[in-house]
Design a protein around this motif. Structure first.
Motif: not given
Ligand SMILES: [Zn+2]
Length: 654
Positions: A261, A274-276, A313, A315, A318
């Motif tokens: 990151r 990271c939109y979540s 992202c 993750c 996401c």
């Molecule tokens: Zn994310």
């Protein structure tokens, strides 16, 4: 109302021309009357008298009333489609518009009908003919074909270049100006080299005042919210030194790519979030809402994600859905916040890169807030939207392994599936005059593509066009910009009629030779195909020879026009001579590269760049030298590669 007088340029008096303005007219209408007075005084040599509406109503003074159509207030009128109504006969009548900017455009249209032309920005492009007053009767009633008709700030600029563009736009029929990024810093820095953010913010204020003065629609920002959410400015595409990732909370907001990151290639503007992460979205929304709140002058606030690609992202949270789903979720959160704050600013969202793939689940909660902006940045400019043909199946979205569409059909296929999802207002954000114009020395082939594209927008469900372009774009001529303005206003405008009119006014009696010459250069370079890159020596060596022969043959025609009686035309021919010398040298360089003689080509290219910087003061208002060198550099550095607007072009402009 106080009566002001302007004496004609040569001091003749005779009967005055009377212009009527209502009390408390909008700033743009007052400006429209001033422009009409300025031009008519110069064209007729008569005194121009500005009188109030009361005198007109009392029948005391016949004259021309400059006003809005109907009785609606200015605020309601701003949402009306742009439209003009002109009815002037015997020096009396009405010039009106559906909103204040349309009144200004009606004035310019009236003047155009009387023979005025604006062949490039600034007073050096303004042709005001001498006429007899009262002039011929003019009766026109029209509505614009498209609502969105704009220019977006790109390239290298001084504040004067920006102000001249804003001044030129309504003369061409354009109605929207987009100042990109919160500070517009990078565009001014390219011109001034040493400049502070405070200076560029002051320039923006000047530009916004001129936008307001003309009643134009003001678009703002675009990229930058993602890095603003991290506390970083998004001034341009430069890399920065930043240790912010050491802060665990900040790091958690940055997209995780390849297990890390951190800033994407050290460029804040290109870094995704990271939109979540609800905190990341909240910071993003905080930034956009605070900016909208502080800037009520913005009509359309552009809220885009990063300018990077394959940087989403990875993750687990996401990955549960697509970047477009996260984008719509985020936009809905912003809409809710703006509604809470009572802010009505319209939000423009961007269909571009990863976001070309439509969302799978999320829906817009309040579509009326939003406009879809389709930005086919990697499209070819050798085909028009009209040539799309059958639309292909879309490739599946594969996170961080996307490839951008090149053909027109591939691009439109992405738009079509978004349109199943979003039925609100939308327009095209396109790049004809950003890079492709440097690959077409005559601008004529590109102008044809532009014309066909604009005509096709309606059938694609797009209500207009925002041109992301270098501002100094009239080298060799302002014809492409004229086509853009005229065809956006009236999509049935004839290309041939526009060309005939433009070349006659910009170049005079030899205009038709000039048009033929530039068409020939365009045709030969279309065959050479710089978009496809170098490395086709067998096919192209003969074409380079034809180009050079054409350039040599045209020299005497330029020579005999350099001393034209018209200052506007003399300047057009001077630009053409610089352009001729440039393309003689450039064609020779391309020929050397294609023939495998790279060293000699390289040496000549270095010399040509020096020459360009030397002559820049003579062409700076019409030609973005830095942009030319950038685009030619891509072509020369990557033999055998396509030079479409690739990722390098998108994210590493310098
Ligand atoms: Zn994310």
């Amino acid at each position: 109302m106080e009566i002001r007088t302007e004496k004609g340029a040569d001091g003749e008096l005779g009967h005055a021309i009377v212009l009527h303005l209502q009390e408390n007219s909008d700033e743009a209408i007052v400006f429209a009357a001033a422009e009409l007075g300025r031009c008519l005084a110069a064209m007729t040599g008569r005194e121009v008298v500005h009188a109030g509406a009361a005198e007109a109503a009392a029948g005391m003074l016949p004259g021309i009333a400059i006003r809005m159509q109907g009785d609606g207030g200015t605020a309601a009128a701003a949402e009306q489609p742009d439209g003009i109504a002109i009815d002037v006969d015997g020096g009396s009548g009405v010039i009106s518009g559906t909103n204040p900017r349309s009144v200004l455009m009606a004035v310019y249209r009236y003047l155009h009908t009387l023979g005025c032309r604006w062949v490039r920005p600034g007073r050096t492009g303004e042709h005001l003919p001498r006429i007899v007053w009262p002039a011929v009767a003019v009766a026109i009633q029209e509505e614009a074909s498209y609502r969105h008709r704009g220019i977006c700030l790109e390239g290298a600029v001084s504040i004067e270049h920006v102000l001249e563009m804003i001044d030129w736009m309504p003369k061409l029929g354009l109605n929207s100006y987009f100042i990109q990024f919160r500070e517009a810093f990078t565009f001014f820095e390219r011109w001034y080299k040493k400049i502070e953010v405070a200076d560029t913010l002051a320039f923006m204020e000047q530009a916004v005042a001129e936008i307001r003065k003309r009643g134009l629609l003001y678009h703002s920002v675009g990229h930058g919210w993602t890095c603003n959410a991290l506390g970083l400015p998004g001034l341009g595409w430069e890399q920065v030194e930043w240790q912010g990732e050491a802060d665990a909370e900040l790091a958690a907001m940055i997209a995780e790519v390849g297990g890390e990151r951190k800033l994407w290639k050290s460029v804040p503007l290109d870094t995704e979030l990271c939109y979540s992460n609800a905190r990341a979205r909240q910071r993003f929304v905080d930034e956009a809402a605070a900016y909208a709140s502080a800037h009520p002058e913005i009509d359309y606030l552009h809220v885009w994600l990063s300018d990077g690609m394959n940087n989403q992202c990875e993750c687990l949270a996401c990955r549960a859905t697509t970047p477009s789903d996260w984008y719509v979720l985020l936009l809905n959160e912003l809409d809710a916040r703006l509604s809470e704050l009572g802010i009505a600013t319209r939000i423009v969202f961007l269909i571009y890169q990863e976001l070309l793939w439509r969302p799978l689940q999320e829906q817009f909660a309040h579509s009326a807030r939003f406009l879809l902006m389709f930005a086919p940045i990697t499209r070819t400019y050798r085909q028009s939207f009209a040539d799309a043909g059958e639309l292909p199946e879309l490739p599946p979205f594969v996170r961080n392994q996307i490839e951008l569409p090149r053909t027109i059909a591939d691009n439109i296929a992405f738009l079509a599936q978004w349109q199943d999802r979003f039925t609100g207002e939308s327009f095209d954000f396109d790049y004809h005059l950003m890079w492709a114009q440097q690959r077409d020395p005559g601008h004529m082939k590109l102008a044809q593509i532009l014309h066909a594209d604009i005509q096709a927008l309606a059938s694609l469900g797009l209500n207009g066009y925002m041109s992301c372009q270098v501002q100094r774009n009239c080298f060799p001529s302002g014809f492409a910009m004229t086509v853009m303005g005229s065809t956006l206003w009236n999509r049935t405008a004839s290309f041939d009629a526009l060309a005939e009119d433009y070349y006659a006014h910009a170049y005079g009696k030899d205009g038709v030779y000039c048009q033929n010459y530039l068409e020939t250069l365009s045709r030969l370079y279309d065959q050479i195909n710089l978009e496809g890159g170098l490395g086709k020596p067998l096919a192209n060596l003969e074409r380079y020879a034809s180009v050079m022969a054409e350039l040599e043959q045209f020299k005497p025609i330029i020579g005999r026009n350099l001393a034209s009686l018209s200052a506007v035309q003399a300047r057009s021919w001077r630009h053409l001579e610089h352009h001729r010398q440039l393309w003689l040298a450039m064609t020779d360089i391309l020929r050397h590269y294609d023939a495998g003689d790279r060293q000699q080509g390289y040496d000549s290219w270095q010399r040509l760049q020096d020459w360009l910087w030397e002559i820049e003061p003579q062409v700076a208002d019409v030609f973005d030298v830095q942009n030319f060198i950038l685009v030619m550099g891509w072509i020369l550095d990557g033999p055998g590669q396509e030079t479409a607007n690739n990722e390098e072009a998108i994210s590493c402009e310098d």
